[in-house]
Write an enzyme that holds these catalytic residues in place. Structure first.
Site, short mmCIF file in Angstrom:
data_model
loop_
_atom_site.label_atom_id
_atom_site.label_comp_id
_atom_site.label_asym_id
_atom_site.label_seq_id
_atom_site.Cartn_x
_atom_site.Cartn_y
_atom_site.Cartn_z
N HIS A 106 0.82 -1.21 0.00
CA HIS A 106 0.00 0.00 0.00
C HIS A 106 0.86 1.26 0.00
O HIS A 106 0.43 2.32 0.46
CB HIS A 106 -0.97 0.02 1.19
N GLY A 127 -7.63 -14.00 -7.44
CA GLY A 127 -8.01 -13.55 -6.11
C GLY A 127 -7.08 -14.00 -5.01
O GLY A 127 -7.44 -13.98 -3.84
N SER A 158 -2.80 -11.65 -10.52
CA SER A 158 -3.28 -12.28 -11.76
C SER A 158 -3.87 -11.24 -12.70
O SER A 158 -3.81 -11.40 -13.92
CB SER A 158 -4.31 -13.36 -11.43
N ASP A 169 2.00 -3.66 -9.43
CA ASP A 169 1.84 -4.95 -10.09
C ASP A 169 2.35 -4.91 -11.52
O ASP A 169 3.04 -5.83 -11.98
CB ASP A 169 0.37 -5.37 -10.08
#
Length: 347
Positions: A20, A105, A110, A156
């Site tokens: 975060h 998830g 992904s 990501d």
């Protein structure tokens, strides 16, 4: 030169530490894994895109120039086509076959792997085999924001596109400087384990946490929490004080982890993972009972450190096992793999 067929692969990622922090202009230390998403793009006549999610047994078909917004995995495909075209890239009509080895998830990114593999396959098919990777990461992030409603940072996408085999990637999200950091475990083992609770960025509290950080920065008169100091953060109202303190301290933990890896002090890395998890639980409040049980199981099995990874509210746990400690049941070792790439190009 345009091709008739292009096969592209994009890996998932594990964020060793620095959670975060990306959308707060901070620091992260992810590494790519060997599992990921493969997209095969084959040129076809007409003006429609065909998409086949082979693992799901599902299909989609839409006009290449007019993709309509939909939900689920189809949104990634339509978003990739639309955002590539909007950025000025040639998007050929194609049949897209999608398959993957990443659990959805699970906090292994992904979504980013799917975005990146789709874009690389379509770009390769259109004759762009070596796109500029920072710009592509930003484009893939737009897919997630505009087509999925998830206000993600660049962690990501940058990890998926830029990581190197055997290395983690220190990313500075203020300058977008990236530095490869050797991930030499010397007999220690990194493992991941499913918490048993699926995670969805768009449906979890991720967007709320991001909004709270933006409000904390606004109240401090800052562009981002990267520039916040602990004394000022402590004066914020709850829960903004906890959000800001997590970001400040997590940035420090990234730097400490880089130093510990350089010194070969894996025991210290384990302690930093524990500290990161405690902060995510107590200051950022993104843990759940299922996550806490999974962390406790890994610690009970001998892990020197363990923490949730990804956006929180479920997903995957990362743990560091000392030499001689057996990999627990339902956990699997992870190693630092190479970044996204085109696997095959047929003229």
């Amino acid at each position: 030169m345009p091709a008739e067929r292009c096969v592209a692969f994009a890996p998932g990622r594990v964020n060793l530490i620095g959670e975060h922090t990306d959308y707060n202009g901070g620091l992260s230390l992810p590494f790519a894994v060997h599992e990921g998403v493969t997209v095969t793009a084959t040129r076809i006549p007409g003006d429609e895109i065909e998409a086949h999610a082979l693992d799901l047994g599902e299909q989609d078909r839409f006009a290449r120039t007019q993709p309509v917004r939909v939900a689920g995995w189809r949104a990634f495909v339509r978003g990739a086509v639309a955002e590539l075209a909007a950025a000025g890239h040639v998007v050929p009509t194609a049949r897209l076959e999608i398959t993957g080895t990443l659990p959805r998830g699970a906090g292994l990114s992904s979504s980013a792997a799917l975005e990146v593999a789709l874009c690389l396959a379509l770009l390769g098919l259109g004759g762009e085999q070596d796109p500029e990777r920072l710009g592509l990461a930003q484009l893939c992030s737009r897919i997630e924001r505009e087509w999925l409603g998830a206000q993600t940072g660049l962690l990501d996408q940058l990890a998926t596109l830029l990581c190197e085999r055997g290395h983690a990637l220190r990313i500075d999200f203020r300058s977008l400087e990236v530095v490869a950091v050797p991930l030499e475990l010397d007999g220690w083992t990194l493992v991941t384990a499913d918490s048993g609770q699926a995670h969805s960025i768009a449906e979890s509290g991720y967007n709320a946490r991001r909004a709270e950080c933006a409000e904390a920065a606004r109240q401090l008169g800052l562009v981002s929490l990267r520039d916040a100091d602990a004394r000022a953060a402590a004066g914020l109202p709850s829960p903004l004080d906890g959000r800001a303190m997590h970001v400040i301290e997590e940035n420090g933990r990234v730097e400490a982890t880089v130093r510990a890896l350089s010194a070969g002090d894996l025991r210290a890395v384990g302690g930093l993972l524990d500290a990161s998890h405690a902060s995510l639980r107590e200051l950022y409040e993104v843990s759940t009972p299922a996550v806490e049980r999974a962390v406790a199981r890994l610690k009970g099995a001998g892990a020197a450190g363990a923490r949730m990874i990804g956006g929180g509210f479920g997903g995957t746990i990362l743990a560091l096992l000392p030499p001689g400690v057996a990999v627990p049941d339902a956990a699997r070792p992870v190693r630092a793999g190479a970044g996204a790439r085109i696997l095959k190009l047929d003229a």
